[in-house]
Scaffold this motif. Structure first.
Motif, short mmCIF file in Angstrom:
data_model
loop_
_atom_site.label_atom_id
_atom_site.label_comp_id
_atom_site.label_asym_id
_atom_site.label_seq_id
_atom_site.Cartn_x
_atom_site.Cartn_y
_atom_site.Cartn_z
N GLN A 121 0.94 -1.10 -0.08
CA GLN A 121 -0.03 -0.05 0.01
C GLN A 121 0.85 1.28 0.05
N THR A 122 1.86 1.26 0.90
CA THR A 122 2.76 2.34 0.85
C THR A 122 3.52 2.69 -0.27
N ARG A 123 4.11 1.74 -0.81
CA ARG A 123 4.84 1.90 -1.89
C ARG A 123 4.18 2.26 -3.24
N MET A 124 2.82 1.72 -3.16
CA MET A 124 1.88 2.15 -4.47
C MET A 124 1.59 3.45 -4.37
N TRP A 125 1.24 4.01 -3.20
CA TRP A 125 0.98 5.60 -2.88
C TRP A 125 1.85 6.40 -3.05
N LEU A 126 3.23 5.85 -2.71
CA LEU A 126 4.30 6.95 -3.09
C LEU A 126 4.71 6.73 -4.41
N MET A 127 4.54 5.68 -5.28
CA MET A 127 4.62 5.67 -6.59
C MET A 127 3.74 6.48 -7.35
N GLY A 128 2.60 6.69 -7.12
CA GLY A 128 1.49 7.49 -7.50
C GLY A 128 1.93 9.10 -7.20
N ALA A 129 2.60 9.29 -6.13
CA ALA A 129 2.76 10.79 -5.97
C ALA A 129 4.08 10.94 -7.02
N GLY A 130 5.03 10.45 -6.84
CA GLY A 130 6.14 10.42 -7.66
C GLY A 130 6.24 10.66 -9.15
N ILE A 131 5.64 9.28 -9.52
CA ILE A 131 5.35 9.23 -10.99
C ILE A 131 4.24 10.10 -11.43
#
Length: 254
Positions: free
Chosen positions: A137-147
């Motif tokens: 969950q955390t990694r997907m949401w951080l990916m969403g923000a960065g990318i």
């Protein structure tokens, strides 16, 4: 408006939609085509014009994949919302500051991605569970923000970066990564489209016919990727990354 230019851009947009639906990176075809064909317009206007065809193509790709590949709905929805907001912020930032420094940085990252994918033969061939649900969950949401921010601010290669992130950070195979990437990419494209619509920086006479072409290409590309599977997508991924590296390197040295 020259109809020959519209037809030419539609051809590039069809190819962009086809490639983007398989592994992302359609902007590497579509954006330069607009920049070279319509040099009389400001860059933000041309970037804005690409967003409508990209949105249509990513929506078609997302629809096709969703019929054949299961997605993690409880995480992908919030990730799409985060990516939407980040993409809007990136598009706004583009109107305030130059993005020329992004190309050298993206080039370095892509070279590393290419070498890693080429040498690791099993990369993305099967789904692997190597992170906890909370980490996923955390990694997907951080990916969403960065990318998401990257897509709004610069754009080229966004789909490929999403696919890479889903494989390397979440443990998906290529097919599952492509399915999730199209959903997130549709969200970032929607945010940028709405932003540039509000700013009045879209050339509709080019964007609308290109959107139909991009959607058609995405339909065929997604169907082919689903039919051929992970090995085919891996080869396509490597070819696209190699082409992107060459293009970025050429832009930097010319």
């Amino acid at each position: 408006m020259a109809y020959s230019t519209v037809l030419l851009l539609c051809g590039f947009s069809f190819l962009a939609g086809f490639v983007d639906a398989i592994i992302g990176g359609g902007g590497l075809i579509q954006t330069p085509a607009l920049l070279f064909s319509l040099p009389q317009y400001p860059i933000p206007t041309l970037i804005g014009t690409t967003k409508i065809p990209s949105l249509f193509g990513s929506l078609m790709g997302a629809f096709q994949y969703s019929r054949h590949v299961a997605v993690i709905g409880r995480f992908i929805g919030p990730m799409m919302a985060i990516a939407f907001g980040a993409s809007w912020l990136g598009s706004w930032t583009l109107t305030q500051v130059p993005n020329s420094f992004m190309k050298p940085l993206a080039l370095i990252i892509l070279i590393g991605v290419f070498i890693y994918t080429l040498t690791k033969k099993d990369f993305g061939q099967v789904s692997q569970k190597f992170v906890t649900t909370a980490q996923q969950q955390t990694r997907m949401w951080l990916m969403g923000a960065g990318i998401g921010f990257y897509d709004g601010f610069f754009g080229p290669g966004t789909g490929s970066f999403l696919v890479l992130g889903f494989i390397a950070l979440i443990g998906f195979d290529f097919l599952k990564a492509s399915a999730h990437a199209k959903l997130v990419n549709a969200s970032t494209n929607l945010a940028s489209t709405l932003f540039f619509l509000n700013e009045g920086k879209i050339l509709y006479s080019f964007a609308l016919p290109m959107a139909i072409a991009n959607l058609s290409g995405a339909f065929l590309g997604a169907r082919l990727a689903i039919l051929k599977g992970n090995s085919f997508i891996r080869v396509f991924f490597l070819l696209l990354i190699a082409a992107t590296i060459v293009r970025f390197a050429w832009d930097l040295v010319k």
